[in-house]
Design a protein around this motif. Structure first.
Motif, PDB file in Angstrom:
ATOM      1  N   PRO A  69      26.491   7.194  31.171  1.00 55.88           N
ATOM      2  CA  PRO A  69      26.850   6.023  30.583  1.00 55.88           C
ATOM      3  C   PRO A  69      25.774   4.950  30.985  1.00 55.88           C
ATOM      4  N   GLU A  70      25.410   4.934  32.168  1.00 55.04           N
ATOM      5  CA  GLU A  70      24.443   3.755  32.499  1.00 55.04           C
ATOM      6  C   GLU A  70      23.420   3.495  31.733  1.00 55.04           C
ATOM      7  N   GLU A  71      22.838   4.659  31.009  1.00 52.76           N
ATOM      8  CA  GLU A  71      21.671   4.559  30.244  1.00 52.76           C
ATOM      9  C   GLU A  71      22.031   3.861  28.917  1.00 52.76           C
ATOM     10  N   ARG A  72      23.270   3.562  28.767  1.00 53.61           N
ATOM     11  CA  ARG A  72      23.718   2.848  27.353  1.00 53.61           C
ATOM     12  C   ARG A  72      23.528   1.299  27.907  1.00 53.61           C
TER      13      ARG A  72
ATOM     14  N   LEU B  30      28.270  -4.183  21.811  1.00 52.62           N
ATOM     15  CA  LEU B  30      28.255  -2.862  21.191  1.00 52.62           C
ATOM     16  C   LEU B  30      28.023  -1.668  22.402  1.00 52.62           C
ATOM     17  N   GLN B  31      27.077  -2.174  23.401  1.00 48.84           N
ATOM     18  CA  GLN B  31      26.468  -1.140  24.219  1.00 48.84           C
ATOM     19  C   GLN B  31      27.668  -1.205  25.436  1.00 48.84           C
ATOM     20  N   ALA B  32      28.423  -2.080  25.620  1.00 44.11           N
ATOM     21  CA  ALA B  32      29.580  -2.127  26.516  1.00 44.11           C
ATOM     22  C   ALA B  32      30.681  -1.227  26.080  1.00 44.11           C
ATOM     23  N   LEU B  33      31.084  -1.072  24.724  1.00 43.89           N
ATOM     24  CA  LEU B  33      31.896  -0.008  24.292  1.00 43.89           C
ATOM     25  C   LEU B  33      31.329   1.155  24.186  1.00 43.89           C
ATOM     26  N   ASN B  34      30.109   1.516  24.162  1.00 47.22           N
ATOM     27  CA  ASN B  34      29.332   2.607  23.960  1.00 47.22           C
ATOM     28  C   ASN B  34      29.553   3.392  25.536  1.00 47.22           C
ATOM     29  N   TYR B  35      29.362   2.369  26.568  1.00 47.40           N
ATOM     30  CA  TYR B  35      29.448   2.776  27.745  1.00 47.40           C
ATOM     31  C   TYR B  35      30.820   3.290  28.027  1.00 47.40           C
ATOM     32  N   LEU B  36      31.791   2.682  27.828  1.00 49.92           N
ATOM     33  CA  LEU B  36      33.449   2.826  28.234  1.00 49.92           C
ATOM     34  C   LEU B  36      33.445   4.019  27.438  1.00 49.92           C
ATOM     35  N   VAL B  37      33.031   4.450  26.121  1.00 51.36           N
ATOM     36  CA  VAL B  37      33.169   5.850  25.325  1.00 51.36           C
ATOM     37  C   VAL B  37      32.643   6.953  26.284  1.00 51.36           C
ATOM     38  N   ASP B  38      31.503   6.726  26.416  1.00 51.53           N
ATOM     39  CA  ASP B  38      30.626   7.824  27.386  1.00 51.53           C
ATOM     40  C   ASP B  38      31.449   7.865  28.601  1.00 51.53           C
TER      41      ASP B  38
ATOM     42  N   PRO C 202      24.201  -7.548  33.257  1.00 46.98           N
ATOM     43  CA  PRO C 202      23.888  -6.179  32.806  1.00 46.98           C
ATOM     44  C   PRO C 202      22.994  -5.414  33.891  1.00 46.98           C
ATOM     45  N   PHE C 203      22.123  -5.922  34.599  1.00 47.47           N
ATOM     46  CA  PHE C 203      21.020  -5.445  35.613  1.00 47.47           C
ATOM     47  C   PHE C 203      21.999  -4.946  36.838  1.00 47.47           C
ATOM     48  N   LEU C 204      23.001  -5.558  37.279  1.00 46.04           N
ATOM     49  CA  LEU C 204      24.083  -5.390  38.295  1.00 46.04           C
ATOM     50  C   LEU C 204      24.705  -4.187  37.865  1.00 46.04           C
ATOM     51  N   PHE C 205      25.266  -4.245  36.511  1.00 44.45           N
ATOM     52  CA  PHE C 205      25.930  -2.881  36.130  1.00 44.45           C
ATOM     53  C   PHE C 205      25.072  -1.732  35.919  1.00 44.45           C
ATOM     54  N   TYR C 206      23.960  -1.942  35.708  1.00 40.59           N
ATOM     55  CA  TYR C 206      22.972  -0.764  35.397  1.00 40.59           C
ATOM     56  C   TYR C 206      22.554  -0.252  37.049  1.00 40.59           C
ATOM     57  N   ILE C 207      22.789  -1.129  38.203  1.00 47.03           N
ATOM     58  CA  ILE C 207      22.559  -0.467  39.400  1.00 47.03           C
ATOM     59  C   ILE C 207      23.947   0.013  39.938  1.00 47.03           C
ATOM     60  N   PHE C 208      25.148  -0.638  39.936  1.00 49.62           N
ATOM     61  CA  PHE C 208      26.048  -0.425  40.761  1.00 49.62           C
ATOM     62  C   PHE C 208      27.173   0.253  40.029  1.00 49.62           C
ATOM     63  N   CYS C 209      27.309   0.546  38.704  1.00 53.72           N
ATOM     64  CA  CYS C 209      28.388   1.131  37.937  1.00 53.72           C
ATOM     65  C   CYS C 209      28.404   2.539  38.135  1.00 53.72           C
ATOM     66  N   GLU C 210      27.430   3.390  38.491  1.00 56.60           N
ATOM     67  CA  GLU C 210      27.598   4.891  38.967  1.00 56.60           C
ATOM     68  C   GLU C 210      28.367   4.986  39.855  1.00 56.60           C
ATOM     69  N   ARG C 211      28.083   4.214  40.740  1.00 53.39           N
ATOM     70  CA  ARG C 211      28.757   4.073  42.287  1.00 53.39           C
ATOM     71  C   ARG C 211      30.293   4.102  41.977  1.00 53.39           C
ATOM     72  N   LEU C 212      30.743   3.153  41.261  1.00 55.47           N
ATOM     73  CA  LEU C 212      32.089   2.707  40.801  1.00 55.47           C
ATOM     74  C   LEU C 212      32.676   3.874  40.023  1.00 55.47           C
ATOM     75  N   ARG C 213      31.982   4.587  39.160  1.00 58.79           N
ATOM     76  CA  ARG C 213      32.332   5.426  38.148  1.00 58.79           C
ATOM     77  C   ARG C 213      32.660   6.839  38.855  1.00 58.79           C
ATOM     78  N   LYS C 214      31.818   6.894  39.859  1.00 58.93           N
ATOM     79  CA  LYS C 214      32.317   8.241  40.644  1.00 58.93           C
ATOM     80  C   LYS C 214      33.730   8.179  41.659  1.00 58.93           C
ATOM     81  N   MET C 215      34.098   6.830  41.643  1.00 57.84           N
ATOM     82  CA  MET C 215      35.429   6.544  42.475  1.00 57.84           C
ATOM     83  C   MET C 215      36.799   6.748  41.445  1.00 57.84           C
TER      84      MET C 215
END
Length: 419
Positions: free
Chosen positions: A299-302, A321-329, A382-395
């Protein structure tokens, strides 16, 4: 392909109706002797309906399939879209395709093709809010008058209903399997044949707590959904602020006629199309990373196209659009509910009831500058999302991309990350 086209038209009608009334605000105010704020309620209530409708439409589509909620919503929208006092309920019905289409596209397309499909679809749909004020302005100034802006919307809703009833096919796997089991039972008269989904017993409490409440839980308990929704809400607010600000800036302050001033939206339309092209251009890169990651969504690569959303129209497209793509992934199983949660909050930001007063009281220069200052403040997000979203997703309890195993071999799948 047919289902995608029909879903695209359904959503185009919904987005068209969300802004077609903006050109009728002044004529309505003059004809009925009310203030601008009161005449704007037709637009504001419609957008508020956009916000509340997905909370019911999305969970119902995950329980009963995609076709029935969309078809019923299109039928009711056709009946009430012509009446200003029904604007809120028209918005509720129109929000159904907006909320359901993400789940339908996750049914129809795989990980490698979904991004291009949604980008092409959204580029077409996103021009709706910009084209309709242009058309409506010239209709309003013609002998037809402002009422025909509503009549045309009703006609488009009627066509959408016919297409949904006759040609839209069900895409949700759960509903398809249930129908398949029913068909086999009727053909073989073997009433013991059934599918496991038919064993589910759904009472009212379960429907409310486990299905209708899911978008709210995702919004307020999932940090990813909440933060991305807050960001897209700001973008959505700018979109509908433009719809009310352009007449003030170009018609009132620069003396351009009301109809000609709406032609300024063409720049936004071009920007939206450029944004769609940018997203499609990034898809080969995403697909390469997807293959490296054993077919598991990343998802983060969206998010990289969001980082270059520096042009207004293109930025609206790439960020939204990429926010929606991220949520779908990230939320494949609950994709529709995650998009419903996103739609709920951002639609309230789009209810531009005080947009005209905002520009009148602050002045065009300071009002525009304030929006620019806010946009600059949001640039790092968007840069902060790219860096930290994976950690949040794991939780998260609802994201399952980390649990998918690659097909073939005994090696464990990477945890949603490209090494």
């Amino acid at each position: 392909m047919i289902a995608s086209t029909i879903l695209g038209f359904d959503t185009l009608v919904a987005s068209w109706a969300s802004s077609v009334y903006s050109s009728a605000v002044d004529p309505v105010s003059q004809e009925f002797h009310v203030g601008t704020v009161v005449s704007l309620l037709g637009l504001t209530l419609y957008i508020c309906g956009f916000a509340t409708g997905p909370l019911a439409c999305a969970p119902l589509s995950e329980q009963y399939g995609r076709k029935y909620p969309i078809t019923i919503a299109a039928f009711i929208f056709r009946k009430i879209s012509r009446h200003a006092y029904c604007a809120f309920f028209a918005g509720v019905m129109a929000s159904c395709p907006l909320a359901v289409v993400g789940g339908a596209f996750s049914d129809l397309f795989g990980n490698e093709t979904r991004g291009i499909a949604i980008a092409s679809f959204s580029a077409m749909v996103s021009v709706g809010p910009f084209i309709s004020p242009i058309v409506a302005a010239f209709i309003t100034e013609s002998y037809l008058g402002w009422r025909w802006t509503q009549y045309i919307t009703g006609i488009m809703g009627a066509l959408a209903t016919v297409l949904d009833v006759l040609f839209l096919e069900e895409t949700y796997q759960k509903t398809l399997l249930q129908k398949c089991a029913q068909f086999i039972r009727s053909e073989t008269e073997n009433w013991a044949i059934h599918h496991v989904f038919e064993e589910e017993l759904l009472d009212f409490n379960d429907l409310v707590h486990n299905h209708l409440a899911l978008p709210s839980r995702l919004l307020f308990l999932e940090p990813i959904v909440f933060l991305i929704t807050l960001y897209t809400a700001f973008i959505y607010g700018i979109l509908y602020l433009f719809l009310e600000a352009y007449p003030v800036v170009f018609a009132e302050y620069r003396g351009i006629s009301s109809s000609v001033s709406t032609l300024m939206y063409i720049g936004l339309i071009i920007g939206v199309l450029i944004g769609g092209w940018i997203i499609i251009a990034f898809e080969p890169r995403y697909n390469r990373l997807l293959r490296v990651n054993n077919g598991i969504p990343v998802p983060e690569e969206r998010l990289p196209p969001m980082m270059i959303g520096f042009l207004t129209g293109a930025g609206i497209m790439t960020i939204f659009l990429q926010a929606l793509n991220y949520l779908v992934d990230a939320y494949l199983v609950a994709a529709t509910s995650s998009i419903a949660a996103n739609t709920f909050l951002r639609s309230f930001f789009g209810a531009g009831l005080l947009a005209t007063q905002f520009f009148h009281n602050l002045g065009v220069d300071w009002a525009g500058s304030l929006i620019r200052f806010l946009a600059v403040a949001f640039m790092p997000i968007p840069f902060l999302f790219y860096i930290f979203c994976e950690r949040l997703r794991k939780m998260s309890r609802y994201t399952f991309t980390d649990l998918i195993k690659p097909q073939g071999g005994d090696e464990e799948a990477p945890s949603g990350k490209v090494e």
